[in-house]
Enzyme design. Structure first.
Site, PDB file in Angstrom:
ATOM      1  N   CYS A 145      -4.543  -1.342  -1.804  1.00 34.34           N
ATOM      2  CA  CYS A 145      -4.759   0.087  -1.958  1.00 34.34           C
ATOM      3  C   CYS A 145      -5.727   0.228  -3.126  1.00 34.34           C
ATOM      4  O   CYS A 145      -5.470  -0.315  -4.208  1.00 34.34           O
ATOM      5  CB  CYS A 145      -3.419   0.756  -2.267  1.00 34.34           C
ATOM      6  SG  CYS A 145      -3.542   2.477  -2.759  1.00 34.34           S
TER       7      CYS A 145
ATOM      8  N   ASP B 112       0.871  -1.182   0.000  1.00 38.25           N
ATOM      9  CA  ASP B 112       0.000   0.000   0.000  1.00 38.25           C
ATOM     10  C   ASP B 112       0.902   1.224   0.000  1.00 38.25           C
ATOM     11  O   ASP B 112       2.119   1.125   0.194  1.00 38.25           O
ATOM     12  CB  ASP B 112      -0.888   0.003   1.258  1.00 38.25           C
ATOM     13  CG  ASP B 112      -1.779   1.244   1.346  1.00 38.25           C
ATOM     14  OD1 ASP B 112      -2.391   1.622   0.332  1.00 38.25           O
ATOM     15  OD2 ASP B 112      -1.852   1.854   2.427  1.00 38.25           O
ATOM     16  N   SER B 113       0.297   2.396  -0.188  1.00 43.15           N
ATOM     17  CA  SER B 113       1.072   3.627  -0.142  1.00 43.15           C
ATOM     18  C   SER B 113       1.509   3.962   1.285  1.00 43.15           C
ATOM     19  O   SER B 113       2.478   4.683   1.475  1.00 43.15           O
ATOM     20  CB  SER B 113       0.238   4.774  -0.704  1.00 43.15           C
ATOM     21  OG  SER B 113      -0.979   4.855   0.003  1.00 43.15           O
TER      22      SER B 113
ATOM     23  N   GLU C  26      -3.851   9.520   8.323  1.00 39.75           N
ATOM     24  CA  GLU C  26      -2.394   9.340   8.449  1.00 39.75           C
ATOM     25  C   GLU C  26      -1.848  10.229   9.566  1.00 39.75           C
ATOM     26  O   GLU C  26      -0.802   9.947  10.135  1.00 39.75           O
ATOM     27  CB  GLU C  26      -1.690   9.671   7.125  1.00 39.75           C
ATOM     28  CG  GLU C  26      -1.898   8.636   6.022  1.00 39.75           C
ATOM     29  CD  GLU C  26      -0.945   7.439   6.099  1.00 39.75           C
ATOM     30  OE1 GLU C  26       0.169   7.588   6.610  1.00 39.75           O
ATOM     31  OE2 GLU C  26      -1.341   6.343   5.638  1.00 39.75           O
TER      32      GLU C  26
ATOM     33  N   HIS D  74      -7.842   3.074   3.807  1.00 36.30           N
ATOM     34  CA  HIS D  74      -7.723   3.835   5.059  1.00 36.30           C
ATOM     35  C   HIS D  74      -9.074   3.979   5.770  1.00 36.30           C
ATOM     36  O   HIS D  74      -9.126   4.133   6.984  1.00 36.30           O
ATOM     37  CB  HIS D  74      -7.217   5.253   4.784  1.00 36.30           C
ATOM     38  CG  HIS D  74      -5.744   5.340   4.552  1.00 36.30           C
ATOM     39  ND1 HIS D  74      -5.136   4.862   3.418  1.00 36.30           N
ATOM     40  CD2 HIS D  74      -4.755   5.887   5.305  1.00 36.30           C
ATOM     41  CE1 HIS D  74      -3.834   5.106   3.479  1.00 36.30           C
ATOM     42  NE2 HIS D  74      -3.572   5.726   4.617  1.00 36.30           N
TER      43      HIS D  74
ATOM     44  N   CYS E 239     -11.412   2.996  -0.119  1.00 38.67           N
ATOM     45  CA  CYS E 239     -10.019   3.321   0.200  1.00 38.67           C
ATOM     46  C   CYS E 239      -9.693   2.526   1.444  1.00 38.67           C
ATOM     47  O   CYS E 239     -10.501   2.473   2.379  1.00 38.67           O
ATOM     48  CB  CYS E 239      -9.875   4.819   0.453  1.00 38.67           C
ATOM     49  SG  CYS E 239      -8.271   5.290   1.124  1.00 38.67           S
TER      50      CYS E 239
HETATM   51  N1  DGL Z   1      -5.053   3.540   0.888  1.00 38.69           N
HETATM   52  C1  DGL Z   1      -5.135   4.125  -0.426  1.00 38.69           C
HETATM   53  C2  DGL Z   1      -6.376   3.621  -1.142  1.00 38.69           C
HETATM   54  O1  DGL Z   1      -6.915   2.587  -0.764  1.00 38.69           O
HETATM   55  C3  DGL Z   1      -5.122   5.636  -0.483  1.00 38.69           C
HETATM   56  C4  DGL Z   1      -3.981   6.326   0.132  1.00 38.69           C
HETATM   57  C5  DGL Z   1      -3.253   7.238  -0.814  1.00 38.69           C
HETATM   58  O2  DGL Z   1      -3.841   8.175  -1.380  1.00 38.69           O
HETATM   59  O3  DGL Z   1      -2.081   6.997  -0.991  1.00 38.69           O
HETATM   60  O4  DGL Z   1      -6.804   4.224  -2.087  1.00 38.69           O
END
Ligand code: DGL
Length: 303
Positions: free
Chosen positions: A80, A17-18, A163, A198, A196
């Protein structure tokens, strides 16, 4: 490009993931698949992906998978939504027989079912700007429910707030959620996809705002179901020895690599996982660029 399928049941699952968001997928994998080990890669130096282009995100994901292929994972999970939307279709073509999973298809499938067949059924999706722009959810849902009403809302403020360590009780988060969700509620959504990885951290606050009649779909949990099914089909589920330590959802089954600030990651990870983790290992981004170069020269025929 990434090598052939690994057929050792005891090899790890590689999750990327990012940043921290993919840990919601890790948590679901560890709890749904008791014998599995996970290697997690958080590209914290280059987060957010959600505001970047397809070309950039695809290059990042390709580098990470190239780097990760040295641990010979039996499955690669793009945990992600942004990377699944932008990079997975192209990367899959390079993946040969390796099992690759993303979060969009399982989330879309679950939403199409949860929305029901009433002609007023309306699915809302919240996601990063890049995921919304890619139309990945729109297409994946429409493939299953051609005529369903669909409302898709970019919610770019949520990832930075999560975050930063803010939670659903935070008044700023609450305000942002209300602003984003109100127009969808006014148009009568009965299903809401958290598009997402997150966002599951905010599930209680989101459910409170949308009310009990809206089904909230967590794409992270649906992704873990999908991985379980695919590993089982390939006869690759880890043999779960009769060892209670193996079954515990804890740090022993997880190793973490990040491209920046391991201390911060270690501090915030328990909010996503529900347990403390060992210090992540730092892999600076230049190592990832180098991993590609090295593999490219390995692949070049010798003169
Ligand atoms: N967790 C990422 C997603 O599921 C988004 C985070 C990011 O923008 O890097 O899209």
């Amino acid at each position: 490009v990434f090598g052939a399928r690994v057929t050792d049941r005891n090899s790890p699952i590689f999750v990327l993931d990012s940043g921290l968001g993919g840990l919601t997928v890790v948590r679901a994998i560890l709890s749904q698949l008791p014998g599995e080990r996970v290697v997690y890669f958080g590209d914290t130096a280059r987060l957010p992906y959600g505001s970047k282009t397809k070309e950039t995100v695809t290059a990042f994901v390709r580098q990470i998978i190239n780097w990760g292929s040295r641990i010979r994972p039996k499955c690669v999970v793009i945990a992600c939504n942004t990377a699944s939307a932008l990079a997975l279709p192209g990367i899959k073509l390079e993946a040969g027989t390796m099992i690759m999973a993303g979060v969009i298809e399982p989330g879309a499938r679950a939403a199409a079912t949860a929305a029901g067949t009433d002609e007023r059924a309306t699915i809302g999706v919240i996601a990063t700007e890049a995921t919304v722009r890619s139309q990945a959810y729109q297409n994946a849902i429409r493939r299953r429910r051609r005529l369903v009403h669909l409302l898709v809302q970019p919610t770019p403020l949520l990832v930075p707030m999560i975050e930063e360590g803010r939670t659903g009780d935070d008044p700023v988060v609450e305000l942002a959620l209300r602003q984003y969700l109100q127009p969808m509620l006014a148009r009568g959504i009965n299903t809401l996809v958290l598009g997402c990885t997150h966002y599951p951290l905010l599930t209680p606050a989101i459910q409170r705002i949308v009310g009990p009649n809206v089904k909230v779909i967590d794409s992270a949990r649906k992704c873990a179901h999908d991985i379980a099914r695919r590993l089982d089909d390939a006869d690759l589920l880890a043999s779960c020895a009769d060892d209670s330590a193996m079954q515990k959802i804890d740090a022993k089954r997880l190793s973490i690599y990040v491209t920046d600030d391991p201390d911060r990651f270690q501090r915030l990870a328990p909010r996503f996982l529900g347990f403390e983790v060992d210090a992540p290992t730092l892999v600076p981004p230049e190592v990832l660029y180098h991993a590609i170069d090295t593999r490219a020269s390995e692949l070049r025929p010798s003169a």
